[in-house]
Design a protein around this motif. Structure first.
Motif, PDB file in Angstrom:
ATOM      1  N   SER A  39     -48.857  64.817  98.992  1.00 11.01           N
ATOM      2  CA  SER A  39     -49.713  63.716  98.525  1.00 11.01           C
ATOM      3  C   SER A  39     -49.705  62.538  99.487  1.00 11.01           C
ATOM      4  N   VAL A  42     -52.438  63.300 101.945  1.00 10.20           N
ATOM      5  CA  VAL A  42     -53.748  63.167 101.310  1.00 10.20           C
ATOM      6  C   VAL A  42     -54.091  61.690 101.122  1.00 10.20           C
ATOM      7  N   SER A  63     -63.974  68.876 103.229  1.00  7.72           N
ATOM      8  CA  SER A  63     -63.161  69.931 102.620  1.00  7.72           C
ATOM      9  C   SER A  63     -61.907  69.306 102.010  1.00  7.72           C
ATOM     10  N   GLN A  64     -62.075  68.243 101.247  1.00  8.74           N
ATOM     11  CA  GLN A  64     -60.946  67.476 100.722  1.00  8.74           C
ATOM     12  C   GLN A  64     -59.995  68.337  99.888  1.00  8.74           C
ATOM     13  N   GLU A  65     -60.546  69.227  99.068  1.00  8.80           N
ATOM     14  CA  GLU A  65     -59.681  70.074  98.222  1.00  8.80           C
ATOM     15  C   GLU A  65     -58.841  71.024  99.077  1.00  8.80           C
ATOM     16  N   GLU A  66     -59.465  71.608 100.090  1.00  6.56           N
ATOM     17  CA  GLU A  66     -58.743  72.510 100.982  1.00  6.56           C
ATOM     18  C   GLU A  66     -57.688  71.739 101.779  1.00  6.56           C
ATOM     19  N   ALA A  68     -56.139  69.018 100.827  1.00  8.17           N
ATOM     20  CA  ALA A  68     -55.051  68.697  99.896  1.00  8.17           C
ATOM     21  C   ALA A  68     -54.150  69.915  99.672  1.00  8.17           C
ATOM     22  N   ALA A  69     -54.762  71.102  99.548  1.00  9.64           N
ATOM     23  CA  ALA A  69     -53.975  72.326  99.355  1.00  9.64           C
ATOM     24  C   ALA A  69     -53.101  72.598 100.574  1.00  9.64           C
ATOM     25  N   ARG A  72     -50.159  70.159 100.662  1.00  8.55           N
ATOM     26  CA  ARG A  72     -49.104  70.581  99.724  1.00  8.55           C
ATOM     27  C   ARG A  72     -48.349  71.790 100.275  1.00  8.55           C
ATOM     28  N   ASP A 120     -55.938  81.010 101.446  1.00  3.71           N
ATOM     29  CA  ASP A 120     -55.978  79.719 100.767  1.00  3.71           C
ATOM     30  C   ASP A 120     -54.581  79.364 100.274  1.00  3.71           C
ATOM     31  N   SER A 122     -53.596  77.049  98.442  1.00  6.02           N
ATOM     32  CA  SER A 122     -53.535  76.595  97.060  1.00  6.02           C
ATOM     33  C   SER A 122     -53.269  77.763  96.114  1.00  6.02           C
TER      34      SER A 122
END
Length: 131
Positions: A39, A42, A63-66, A68-69, A72, A120, A122
């Protein structure tokens, strides 16, 4: 990001045998990456701060979600390596090395030179793999 780059260089040079294993320096490098990923990474790249005049690539925002994954995932890998370092005061162990099939050579969005995305992260359960 400079601190993470320096930490990654330290880890890489130790794994490559370019510098002698120093448990304290190795642990500090893994913890630098752990603390600055996830985090924290991010949060360092909010969507409205990407692209010019920032040096951050605009595709992070696209690609903010990718992103963030992957942040992490990096945190999880650094934490696992840090934990393994606690049990290795005298040098790198086989448990600390990458296994066949583990992704390497990717950028922060997981894209390889050919443009294909890696698995992926995530979808990867944290700490269910060894490094």
């Amino acid at each position: 990001m400079k601190a993470m780059a320096s930490a990654a260089k330290t880890i890489s040079e130790i794994f490559a045998g370019k510098v002698a294993y120093d448990a304290t320096a190795f642990k500090a490098a893994t913890e630098t990456i752990r603390r600055r990923s996830g985090s924290a990474m991010v949060d360092a790249f909010p969507a409205d701060s990407l692209g010019e005049p920032s040096a951050a690539k605009a595709d992070i925002g696209q690609s903010q979600e990718e992103f963030a994954a992957l942040a992490r995932h990096l945190e999880s890998l650094a934490a696992a390596l840090s934990d393994a370092a606690d049990d290795a005061p005298d040098g790198i162990t086989e448990a600390m090395r990458m296994k066949p099939g583990m992704a390497m050579g990717s950028n922060l969005l997981g894209k390889r030179a050919g443009g294909a995305a890696d698995t992926d992260p995530s979808k990867t359960q944290p700490n269910t793999y060894s490094i």
